[in-house]
Each structure stands twice: as structure tokens, then as C-alpha cells.
Design a protein around this motif. Structure first.
Motif, PDB file in Angstrom:
ATOM      1  N   MET A 199       0.833  -0.701  -0.154  1.00 30.97           N
ATOM      2  CA  MET A 199      -0.210  -0.238  -0.432  1.00 30.97           C
ATOM      3  C   MET A 199       1.063   1.139   0.139  1.00 30.97           C
ATOM      4  N   ALA A 200       2.301   1.193   0.873  1.00 30.40           N
ATOM      5  CA  ALA A 200       2.886   2.671   0.517  1.00 30.40           C
ATOM      6  C   ALA A 200       3.626   2.557  -0.771  1.00 30.40           C
ATOM      7  N   ALA A 201       3.485   1.530  -1.280  1.00 24.34           N
ATOM      8  CA  ALA A 201       4.643   1.524  -2.433  1.00 24.34           C
ATOM      9  C   ALA A 201       3.296   2.214  -3.427  1.00 24.34           C
ATOM     10  N   MET A 202       2.242   1.449  -3.437  1.00 22.62           N
ATOM     11  CA  MET A 202       0.915   2.383  -4.177  1.00 22.62           C
ATOM     12  C   MET A 202       1.278   3.552  -4.254  1.00 22.62           C
ATOM     13  N   GLU A 203       0.696   3.754  -3.171  1.00 20.22           N
ATOM     14  CA  GLU A 203       0.838   5.228  -2.982  1.00 20.22           C
ATOM     15  C   GLU A 203       1.947   6.044  -3.531  1.00 20.22           C
ATOM     16  N   GLN A 204       3.241   6.048  -2.889  1.00 19.20           N
ATOM     17  CA  GLN A 204       4.671   6.978  -3.715  1.00 19.20           C
ATOM     18  C   GLN A 204       4.483   6.609  -5.055  1.00 19.20           C
ATOM     19  N   ALA A 205       4.347   5.517  -5.960  1.00 19.46           N
ATOM     20  CA  ALA A 205       4.147   5.337  -7.447  1.00 19.46           C
ATOM     21  C   ALA A 205       3.201   6.282  -7.817  1.00 19.46           C
ATOM     22  N   ALA A 206       1.555   6.669  -7.552  1.00 21.18           N
ATOM     23  CA  ALA A 206       0.456   7.588  -7.550  1.00 21.18           C
ATOM     24  C   ALA A 206       0.871   8.891  -7.377  1.00 21.18           C
ATOM     25  N   ALA A 207       2.185   8.767  -6.675  1.00 25.70           N
ATOM     26  CA  ALA A 207       2.208  10.789  -6.315  1.00 25.70           C
ATOM     27  C   ALA A 207       2.794  11.131  -7.637  1.00 25.70           C
ATOM     28  N   VAL A 208       4.510  10.146  -8.179  1.00 21.57           N
ATOM     29  CA  VAL A 208       4.976  10.548  -9.676  1.00 21.57           C
ATOM     30  C   VAL A 208       4.942  10.089 -10.571  1.00 21.57           C
ATOM     31  N   ASP A 209       3.724   9.077 -10.830  1.00 18.31           N
ATOM     32  CA  ASP A 209       3.564   8.481 -12.189  1.00 18.31           C
ATOM     33  C   ASP A 209       1.900   8.457 -12.715  1.00 18.31           C
ATOM     34  N   PRO A 210       1.977   9.778 -13.595  1.00 17.78           N
ATOM     35  CA  PRO A 210       0.210   9.450 -14.134  1.00 17.78           C
ATOM     36  C   PRO A 210      -0.305   8.191 -14.780  1.00 17.78           C
ATOM     37  N   GLN A 211      -0.043   7.657 -15.348  1.00 17.86           N
ATOM     38  CA  GLN A 211       0.157   6.189 -16.045  1.00 17.86           C
ATOM     39  C   GLN A 211      -0.404   5.107 -14.892  1.00 17.86           C
ATOM     40  N   PHE A 212       0.497   4.861 -13.312  1.00 21.31           N
ATOM     41  CA  PHE A 212       0.329   3.369 -12.386  1.00 21.31           C
ATOM     42  C   PHE A 212      -1.192   4.875 -11.431  1.00 21.31           C
ATOM     43  N   VAL A 213      -1.722   6.000 -11.897  1.00 24.81           N
ATOM     44  CA  VAL A 213      -2.424   7.036 -11.473  1.00 24.81           C
ATOM     45  C   VAL A 213      -4.493   6.402 -12.284  1.00 24.81           C
ATOM     46  N   ARG A 214      -3.892   5.933 -13.015  1.00 28.94           N
ATOM     47  CA  ARG A 214      -4.584   5.799 -14.206  1.00 28.94           C
ATOM     48  C   ARG A 214      -4.942   4.618 -13.283  1.00 28.94           C
ATOM     49  N   VAL A 215      -4.035   3.302 -13.260  1.00 33.34           N
ATOM     50  CA  VAL A 215      -4.488   1.725 -13.239  1.00 33.34           C
ATOM     51  C   VAL A 215      -4.695   1.861 -11.544  1.00 33.34           C
ATOM     52  N   ARG A 216      -4.236   2.574 -10.726  1.00 29.02           N
ATOM     53  CA  ARG A 216      -4.798   2.732  -9.613  1.00 29.02           C
ATOM     54  C   ARG A 216      -6.718   2.820  -9.908  1.00 29.02           C
ATOM     55  N   LEU A 217      -6.702   3.995 -10.092  1.00 29.78           N
ATOM     56  CA  LEU A 217      -8.263   4.190 -10.303  1.00 29.78           C
ATOM     57  C   LEU A 217      -9.663   3.064 -11.524  1.00 29.78           C
ATOM     58  N   GLU A 218      -8.783   2.570 -12.547  1.00 25.82           N
ATOM     59  CA  GLU A 218      -9.109   1.207 -12.588  1.00 25.82           C
ATOM     60  C   GLU A 218      -9.556   0.499 -11.979  1.00 25.82           C
ATOM     61  N   ARG A 219      -8.156   0.463 -11.176  1.00 20.52           N
ATOM     62  CA  ARG A 219      -8.753  -1.506 -10.039  1.00 20.52           C
ATOM     63  C   ARG A 219      -9.795  -0.928  -9.152  1.00 20.52           C
ATOM     64  N   SER A 220      -9.120   0.442  -9.126  1.00 22.18           N
ATOM     65  CA  SER A 220     -11.024   1.305  -8.027  1.00 22.18           C
ATOM     66  C   SER A 220     -12.259   0.576  -8.264  1.00 22.18           C
ATOM     67  N   HIS A 221     -12.102   1.123  -9.096  1.00 25.98           N
ATOM     68  CA  HIS A 221     -13.176   1.747 -10.343  1.00 25.98           C
ATOM     69  C   HIS A 221     -13.924   0.382  -9.999  1.00 25.98           C
ATOM     70  N   VAL A 222     -12.963  -1.391  -9.739  1.00 30.10           N
ATOM     71  CA  VAL A 222     -13.966  -2.229 -10.478  1.00 30.10           C
ATOM     72  C   VAL A 222     -14.621  -2.832  -8.417  1.00 30.10           C
ATOM     73  N   PHE A 223     -14.601  -2.158  -7.713  1.00 34.24           N
ATOM     74  CA  PHE A 223     -14.962  -2.782  -6.483  1.00 34.24           C
ATOM     75  C   PHE A 223     -15.262  -1.641  -5.895  1.00 34.24           C
ATOM     76  N   ILE A 224     -15.646  -0.332  -6.648  1.00 31.83           N
ATOM     77  CA  ILE A 224     -16.616   0.471  -6.657  1.00 31.83           C
ATOM     78  C   ILE A 224     -18.234   0.303  -7.611  1.00 31.83           C
ATOM     79  N   ASP A 225     -17.805   0.184  -8.371  1.00 30.89           N
ATOM     80  CA  ASP A 225     -18.263  -0.478  -9.619  1.00 30.89           C
ATOM     81  C   ASP A 225     -19.655  -1.739  -8.969  1.00 30.89           C
ATOM     82  N   ARG A 226     -18.793  -3.069  -8.265  1.00 30.66           N
ATOM     83  CA  ARG A 226     -19.012  -3.931  -7.521  1.00 30.66           C
ATOM     84  C   ARG A 226     -20.566  -3.654  -6.341  1.00 30.66           C
TER      85      ARG A 226
END
Length: 95
Positions: free
Chosen positions: A1-28
Motif C-alpha cells: 500500500m505504501a509503494a502504491m501511494e508513492q508510485a501514484a504521487a509521481v507516475d500518472p500512468q500508475f494513477v490511471r491503473v490504480r483508479l481503474e482497479r478502484s473502479h472495479v470495487f466501486i462498481d461492484r
């Protein structure tokens, strides 16, 4: 979780992947909330999508604080509390 927070702070592509992952849970969750509303088991005035987003954010942040920042809580207490918060937020009957 810490690594995901760090990567999202510096990598816009990672932010998109993370949001896609989050949307799966939210949609369900939103679909489950809508089914509960249709069954008369959850507050029909709640917007399922916004409710799912809010509850997901709560759980995600709580998990981060608990498991990354070390604010430990007994696991059964954590699960019971989060479950109760979800059901209370949806105004689900206790039985």
C-alpha cells in the motif's frame, strides 16, 4: 500500500491503473447497494455510486492507516466496526 501511494504521487500512468482497479470495487459495491435498495434493505435515497465511493474511500484510508502507518487495531474489531459502519450508512436493518 505504501509503494502504491508513492508510485501514484509521481507516475500518472500508475494513477490511471490504480483508479481503474478502484473502479472495479466501486462498481461492484454500487451494484450491490442498488440491489439492496431494490429489495427494501437499504436507504433508497442514497445514490449508489456516490455511496460506494465514499464507503470505499473510508475503507481504503482506514486500511492504509492501519497496515502502513501501523495504527494497529485487533483485526476482528476492525472488520466488525467497518461492517457496522457500512450497514449503518445504508440504514440496513440489524436483523
Amino acid at each position: 500500500m505504501a509503494a502504491m501511494e508513492q508510485a501514484a504521487a509521481v507516475d500518472p500512468q500508475f494513477v490511471r491503473v490504480r483508479l481503474e482497479r478502484s473502479h472495479v470495487f466501486i462498481d461492484r459495491s454500487a451494484a450491490a447497494i442498488a440491489r439492496l435498495q431494490q429489495s427494501g434493505l437499504a436507504d433508497p435515497e442514497l445514490d449508489p455510486d456516490i455511496t460506494a465511493r465514499a464507503l470505499s474511500a473510508m475503507v481504503s484510508r482506514l486500511a492504509y492507516v492501519t497496515f502502513v502507518l501501523g495504527q494497529s487495531v485487533p483485526f476482528d474489531t476492525l472488520v466488525g466496526t467497518v461492517t457496522r459502519l457500512w450497514t449503518n450508512a445504508l440504514r440496513m436493518p440489524r436483523d
